[in-house]
Structures are given as structure tokens and as C-alpha cells.
Design a protein around this motif. Sequence first.
Motif: not given
Length: 366
Positions: A11-30
Motif C-alpha cells: 500500500f503506497r510506499n509500504y511493502e510489508q509493515q505492521s503497527f500495534e497502537f496504544d489506545p491513547g495517543v500515537n505519534l507518527i513522526c519523520g
Amino acid sequence: MHLNALKLHNFRNYEQQSFEFDPGVNLICGENGQGKTNLLEAAAALSTMRLFRTAQKKEGLRFETDDASIEGSFCAQQRDFTLEMRLFRAKPMEVYKNGVRQKRQSDAAGIFKTVLFCPDDLLLVRQGAAARRRFLDTALCQLRPNYARCLEEYGRLHEHKTRILRDSEEHPSLLSLWEDFSLRMAKFGAHIIRYRAYYIRKLLDSAAAVHAGIAPQETLSGEYKTVSDVSDPFAPVPQIEQELIRHVFRHKQAEIAAKSCLSGPHKDDLLLSLGGRSAASYGSQGQVRTCTLSLKLAERELFFGEDGEYPVLLLDDVLSELDKKRQDFVLNRISGGQVLITCCEDGILDKLHAGRVFPIENGKII
């Protein structure tokens, strides 16, 4: 409601990636262009069954691939669900709920609920009517599954009728279908108008209250603009349907001449005012942004009022576009639910108390 995990394949520029999220605030940075917005787009797609940056789902495929998938596991109303979208370059998308393929995409819309806020939304007030219809439709399709089905069918009929009108000069016999398509569009259009009227009334009441918290000197209000012959958008559906039928039949020759569908809920608009004056025409940049902030935060509150739980809030680098006063206003109102927020500015990072941080580089967690 919270998103537990997300798996992306091609999907888009992700070849194969998994994420596990916190039920509160999740910061995606870069840095810019690394895939932060792509991640939020995938999460939003699970709630709306579409990609917010393009109408063509195949554009979500990674370069030189023929298929992709977005799979999410989440909790809603104290129940666990999985949703998967399979995208293909050469055939329609497939949707699976708890492993079972759904007959229609709209059957899966609204199980997982999100409110997305991105920099483009700050132009919502000044953009064309299509942007405001999209804003309304995105929320309503999640809140009212029947609305999603009506909108999907209306769009299909509108597309077919438009082709009939465009091709009628070369093939006059096609006009024999005009009446049937017009009647069917009026049937589904009446439902759409009534749903929108009730939602807009609630939205404006809530947005006005939110707006008063940041700009008490101004009053936010609005008006739902639909087909002129609809005397009361809150009326029973059969009444609205008959008014739509009368309107379109009076304009039949004009539609044939213009080769397009001239009126209907596909032309609706939400007119916004500040202090009784058009926000689009007279609002300053700051006023327009405050107006949009109020609408988005009000949308989140309406979801909570409907289900008793907040939708997942997706903030795509929007804080960097706001001054300190408006940044603090947003941050003070997003507690109590899950948040996925993208950011690349250190000053904003200091204000967040993230449960999890995802540094992204070239479509990978680093």
C-alpha cells in the motif's frame, strides 16, 4: 473505539509493515515524503472504504505491483472486529469483515469510525461545494449505513444518466431512459436530502458551541442549501421525492440541452456564516481556520453522542498549520479517545504525551 493493529501490504510506499497502537495517543513522526500520511490514509480507508487523496483505489498500490491490502483489527462497542480491504489494479476492490467477504463495500462502512483532519481541510470553508459535500458524506456514511447505500446507488444512477445525456445527440433513442433514471434518482435523492438536513442541524448546533470556546465574540451559523423546489428538507421522504420529481421534469429540456444533470443532492452545499456574514467571502484566514476546527471537533462530538465512544481521531500534520492558540485549543479537546497524529516539528512533540511513537522512514518503522 480504538484501532489495535494495522497491517499494510504493497500500500503506497509500504511493502510489508505492521503497527500495534496504544489506545491513547500515537505519534507518527519523520521527514516529509516518508509515509506518515499514507499510514493515516490506510486507517481512514477502513472506515470509509475509500482513499481520501484519490478517487481511484488502484492509485493506492505500490509501484509495479498488481495488488495491495489494508487489514485492521479494532475494538468497537466492546467487541473485536477485523476489516480488510484488498485492492487490485485490474479488478474492483474486495472487502472482508471478520474474514467474510462483503457483497457491497457500503456493508462495511461505519463499523470502524474515524474523524480525519488534514491541512487541506483548513480550506474547507473556502473550497467549492463538492468539498463540503464530501465532508458531510464521510461522516454520514459512517453514522448511517443506509445513507452510504443510498449515496452509492445515487452516484451510480447519476453516472449512468450523465452518460445518457452526453451521448443522446448521437443516439437520440437513449433519451427514452431519461424518465426512469430521473425517477430512481429522486427516490434515493430524497433519502440523502433528509439525512443531510438532520445531520447538519446537529452539526451546526455542536460546532457553534465549540466555536464559542475559542472565538466567543463571533457566532458560527450555517444553512443547508439543496434543490430549490424542496420546501422542507425535514419533510417525509415521499414528499421530498415528489418535489424532486416535479423539479427535474420541469427542467428536462434544459438537461438535454446542457447534456448534464442540472440539479439534485449532487449539487448540495453547506453555507457557513460568522456573525451573519459569509465565512467564505468575508472571513479572515484565522477565522476560516477556527470555523473549520469547530466543524471537525463537532463531528467528533456527534460520533460520541451517537455511540457513547469517540471515533479514532486522525490528525495529519495539521497542528503545524495552526498558531499556538489554536494548537492548544485542539490539544485540550482530544482527550478521551484514541488519536493517531503525524508530525515533523519538535515544538509540537513537546506538547504531546504519546503512548507510542512510530518513527517512519521510507515506508518502514525505524
